[in-house]
Write an enzyme that holds these catalytic residues in place. Structure first.
Site, PDB file in Angstrom:
ATOM      1  N   LYS A  99     105.668  10.540  91.432  1.00 56.69           N
ATOM      2  CA  LYS A  99     106.291  11.860  91.539  1.00 56.69           C
ATOM      3  C   LYS A  99     106.515  12.136  93.018  1.00 56.69           C
ATOM      4  CE  LYS A  99     105.696  16.707  90.193  1.00 56.69           C
ATOM      5  NZ  LYS A  99     104.718  17.731  90.531  1.00 56.69           N
ATOM      6  N   HIS A 125      94.666  22.415  90.606  1.00 51.44           N
ATOM      7  CA  HIS A 125      94.518  21.576  89.414  1.00 51.44           C
ATOM      8  C   HIS A 125      93.712  20.339  89.791  1.00 51.44           C
ATOM      9  CE1 HIS A 125      97.691  19.564  91.645  1.00 51.44           C
ATOM     10  NE2 HIS A 125      97.476  18.479  90.918  1.00 51.44           N
ATOM     11  N   HIS A 168      92.534  20.501  93.576  1.00 50.33           N
ATOM     12  CA  HIS A 168      93.326  20.567  94.810  1.00 50.33           C
ATOM     13  C   HIS A 168      94.608  21.349  94.568  1.00 50.33           C
ATOM     14  CE1 HIS A 168      94.378  16.921  92.552  1.00 50.33           C
ATOM     15  NE2 HIS A 168      95.589  17.007  93.067  1.00 50.33           N
TER      16      HIS A 168
END
Length: 359
Positions: A217, A236, A292
């Site tokens: 990503k 998350h 984080h």
């Protein structure tokens, strides 16, 4: 090539439109705003704990004492932090530079060019160019666009959605994927030994050579006119086994360590590695999957390249390994497939978003 059935507003378009105030969907809840500060000032801070840097140069040394010391440091950081800067990781700097240049060149294309690679999240097709849709009750959005695609194993890739510009995108990304896959094996071996297991155990439980998937990503965080109100990525933990991250040397990553947000430094020629939920579950919590988030700023575009090493969605039951579980240390996690683990996290997040906000 993928085309979206409806147009999703891109954060890049918003950022370049000259707005002085961000739309309300991007403004974080009040309880989060108190902890969002200037990322450049935060990165300069030398007070308090710092994300560890692990030198992998001696990870396979022929000198047993030297090798063991290197491996112990990796295991210690995985247990105490679950995140680290890896240096001397064995992936050539020039290959990493080419990966970054290729990703940057894609995001430098006009938006209408990038839209030709748009994903269609509504129909479940998440690969391609995208922006986060509001998928929870709060309707909260993040200040980022991205490009998401499976990069390994090679026979599972869909090259039709990969960028054709720049022309070397596929070549450099594929070579990086091969080298990262090899590094993931070495790391998982050390982590297995650190639990007193055979060195191939964690990798086998996460899918092995055939089934462990590498998903890349590329996160693109445009300049934000009100960075104290937004987040590039909300807090998350990663669902992966391991996550490897490159970035363009603009700070933004923060880790929740002992109840405080710590800003990761920009370490030259390093790869940031996170332990993900999958390894935390298999190790029964001995290795940490750290929470984080990503800050944004008004001065510089930030780009990061995250590669998630993930088990197959249905083929493997994730649960603490039998050899680690004892009467004194019972399993902390129920058995679930990877898909069920993701669903469980989404359900919990949705439930949380329905709770009344603190004023």
């Amino acid at each position: 090539m993928v085309t979206s059935t409806f147009l999703v507003p891109r954060v890049e378009s918003l950022a370049s439109s000259g707005i002085q105030s961000i739309p309300k969907e991007y403004i974080r809840p009040q309880e989060e705003l108190t902890s969002i500060r200037d990322v450049f000032e935060e990165e300069k801070s030398v007070e308090g704990p710092q994300v560890p840097t692990i030198d992998l140069k001696e990870m396979e040394s022929e000198d047993k004492a030297v090798r063991e010391k290197c491996r112990e440091e990796l295991v210690k950081a995985s247990k105490e932090w679950g995140v680290m800067h890896l240096v001397n990781h064995g992936i050539p700097d020039d290959l990493i530079d080419r990966v970054k240049k290729a990703g940057q060149a894609f995001f430098d294309l006009p938006i209408e060019e990038k839209e030709r690679h748009a994903n269609d999240q509504a129909s479940g097709n998440v690969q391609g160019y995208g922006s986060k849709l509001a998928n929870n009750a709060s309707g909260q959005l993040e200040w980022e666009d991205y490009f998401f695609h499976l990069i390994f194993p090679e026979d599972k890739r869909d090259l039709s959605i990969w960028p054709k510009t720049p022309s070397d995108y596929t070549e450099v990304t594929s070579e990086y994927a091969r080298q990262l896959r090899s590094l993931a094996s070495k790391i998982l071996s050390v982590l297995s030994l650190g639990l007193g297991l055979e060195e191939g155990r964690l990798e086998k439980e996460a899918g092995g050579l055939e089934e462990l998937l590498l998903q890349m990503k590329i996160n693109y965080y445009p300049k934000c006119p009100q960075p104290d109100l937004a987040l590039g990525v909300e807090a998350h933990s990663d669902v992966s086994a391991l996550t490897f991250i490159l970035h363009n040397m603009v700070p933004g990553l923060q880790l929740l360590y002992e109840g405080k947000w710590i800003t990761a430094k920009c370490v030259p020629n390093s790869i940031i590695m996170h332990i993900g939920d999958t390894v935390e579950i298999l190790s029964n919590g001995k290795y940490k999957s750290i929470i984080h988030r990503g800050l944004v700023n008004k001065e510089k575009v930030r780009i990061s390249w995250a590669v998630f090493c993930e088990p197959p969605k249905e083929k493997i039951i994730l649960k603490p390994l039998a050899e680690i579980v004892t009467e004194a240390e019972p399993p902390l996690f129920p058995p679930r497939t990877f898909a069920q683990h993701i669903e469980h996290k989404l359900f919990r997040k949705t439930q949380d978003s329905l709770l009344p906000r603190k004023s």
